[in-house]
Motif scaffolding. Sequence first.
Motif, mmCIF file in Angstrom:
data_model
loop_
_atom_site.group_PDB
_atom_site.id
_atom_site.type_symbol
_atom_site.label_atom_id
_atom_site.label_comp_id
_atom_site.label_asym_id
_atom_site.label_seq_id
_atom_site.Cartn_x
_atom_site.Cartn_y
_atom_site.Cartn_z
ATOM 1 N N TYR A 26 -19.855 52.842 -12.199
ATOM 2 C CA TYR A 26 -19.482 52.781 -10.788
ATOM 3 C C TYR A 26 -20.637 52.478 -9.841
ATOM 4 O O TYR A 26 -20.403 52.028 -8.716
ATOM 5 C CB TYR A 26 -18.871 54.118 -10.341
ATOM 6 C CG TYR A 26 -17.549 54.449 -10.978
ATOM 7 C CD1 TYR A 26 -16.409 53.711 -10.696
ATOM 8 C CD2 TYR A 26 -17.431 55.523 -11.853
ATOM 9 C CE1 TYR A 26 -15.195 54.020 -11.270
ATOM 10 C CE2 TYR A 26 -16.217 55.843 -12.430
ATOM 11 C CZ TYR A 26 -15.100 55.090 -12.144
ATOM 12 O OH TYR A 26 -13.899 55.400 -12.711
ATOM 13 N N GLY A 27 -21.866 52.788 -10.241
ATOM 14 C CA GLY A 27 -23.003 52.726 -9.325
ATOM 15 C C GLY A 27 -23.011 53.979 -8.460
ATOM 16 O O GLY A 27 -22.025 54.718 -8.389
ATOM 17 N N TRP A 28 -24.133 54.241 -7.795
ATOM 18 C CA TRP A 28 -24.225 55.444 -6.959
ATOM 19 C C TRP A 28 -23.228 55.394 -5.808
ATOM 20 O O TRP A 28 -22.619 56.406 -5.454
ATOM 21 C CB TRP A 28 -25.644 55.638 -6.432
ATOM 22 C CG TRP A 28 -26.643 55.959 -7.495
ATOM 23 C CD1 TRP A 28 -27.722 55.213 -7.857
ATOM 24 C CD2 TRP A 28 -26.671 57.118 -8.347
ATOM 25 N NE1 TRP A 28 -28.407 55.828 -8.878
ATOM 26 C CE2 TRP A 28 -27.791 57.001 -9.189
ATOM 27 C CE3 TRP A 28 -25.866 58.248 -8.473
ATOM 28 C CZ2 TRP A 28 -28.117 57.962 -10.146
ATOM 29 C CZ3 TRP A 28 -26.182 59.207 -9.424
ATOM 30 C CH2 TRP A 28 -27.298 59.056 -10.244
ATOM 31 N N ASP A 29 -23.048 54.216 -5.203
ATOM 32 C CA ASP A 29 -22.105 54.097 -4.083
ATOM 33 C C ASP A 29 -20.674 54.387 -4.535
ATOM 34 O O ASP A 29 -19.916 55.058 -3.839
ATOM 35 C CB ASP A 29 -22.181 52.712 -3.446
ATOM 36 C CG ASP A 29 -23.475 52.485 -2.695
ATOM 37 O OD1 ASP A 29 -24.104 53.474 -2.276
ATOM 38 O OD2 ASP A 29 -23.866 51.315 -2.532
ATOM 39 N N GLU A 33 -18.160 57.458 -3.350
ATOM 40 C CA GLU A 33 -16.804 57.236 -2.838
ATOM 41 C C GLU A 33 -15.795 58.128 -3.548
ATOM 42 O O GLU A 33 -14.852 58.615 -2.931
ATOM 43 C CB GLU A 33 -16.389 55.776 -3.035
ATOM 44 C CG GLU A 33 -17.072 54.802 -2.131
ATOM 45 C CD GLU A 33 -16.697 53.357 -2.448
ATOM 46 O OE1 GLU A 33 -15.753 53.131 -3.242
ATOM 47 O OE2 GLU A 33 -17.362 52.455 -1.924
ATOM 48 N N ARG A 34 -15.977 58.320 -4.846
ATOM 49 C CA ARG A 34 -15.023 59.080 -5.641
ATOM 50 C C ARG A 34 -15.247 60.588 -5.575
ATOM 51 O O ARG A 34 -14.296 61.358 -5.641
ATOM 52 C CB ARG A 34 -15.076 58.607 -7.090
ATOM 53 C CG ARG A 34 -14.456 57.230 -7.252
ATOM 54 C CD ARG A 34 -14.853 56.568 -8.555
ATOM 55 N NE ARG A 34 -14.207 55.268 -8.683
ATOM 56 C CZ ARG A 34 -14.626 54.167 -8.082
ATOM 57 N NH1 ARG A 34 -15.693 54.189 -7.301
ATOM 58 N NH2 ARG A 34 -13.992 53.028 -8.252
ATOM 59 N N LYS A 41 -24.877 60.475 -2.515
ATOM 60 C CA LYS A 41 -24.902 59.694 -1.277
ATOM 61 C C LYS A 41 -26.300 59.520 -0.698
ATOM 62 O O LYS A 41 -26.633 58.461 -0.196
ATOM 63 C CB LYS A 41 -24.019 60.360 -0.222
ATOM 64 C CG LYS A 41 -22.557 60.394 -0.567
ATOM 65 C CD LYS A 41 -21.678 60.795 0.579
ATOM 66 C CE LYS A 41 -21.974 62.179 1.097
ATOM 67 N NZ LYS A 41 -21.005 62.649 2.088
ATOM 68 N N SER A 42 -27.108 60.560 -0.726
ATOM 69 C CA SER A 42 -28.393 60.552 -0.048
ATOM 70 C C SER A 42 -29.535 60.456 -1.055
ATOM 71 O O SER A 42 -29.836 61.435 -1.745
ATOM 72 C CB SER A 42 -28.526 61.830 0.782
ATOM 73 O OG SER A 42 -29.784 61.898 1.389
ATOM 74 N N ASP A 43 -30.147 59.293 -1.156
ATOM 75 C CA ASP A 43 -31.273 59.049 -2.062
ATOM 76 C C ASP A 43 -30.965 59.524 -3.484
ATOM 77 O O ASP A 43 -31.659 60.396 -4.018
ATOM 78 C CB ASP A 43 -32.534 59.725 -1.520
ATOM 79 C CG ASP A 43 -33.800 59.232 -2.204
ATOM 80 O OD1 ASP A 43 -33.800 58.091 -2.700
ATOM 81 O OD2 ASP A 43 -34.784 59.991 -2.243
#
Length: 80
Positions: A26-29, A33-34, A41-43
């Motif tokens: 999914y990647g960090w983003d 979202e999930r 979300k933050s670093d």
Amino acid sequence: MPDSQPNNPLHGVTLATIVEELEAHYGWDGLAERIDINCFKSDPSLKSSLKFLRRTPWARSKVEALYIATFSKPNPWGER
């Protein structure tokens, strides 16, 4: 007593592996979202995420549930 846990999809899977595979998928983003937690979300990093998830059972449960939903294979016979 056998060490087998055929009904446990997380048996033998480390938390680090779970986070690494979800991040690759999914990647960090996408993870943020999930699952709405700041470690995604933050670093975000693997180290900070593992530290948070090991201390926060409700967040770890959400990550494990997402891992199962994402990577578990459906049973061809329709059994659970």
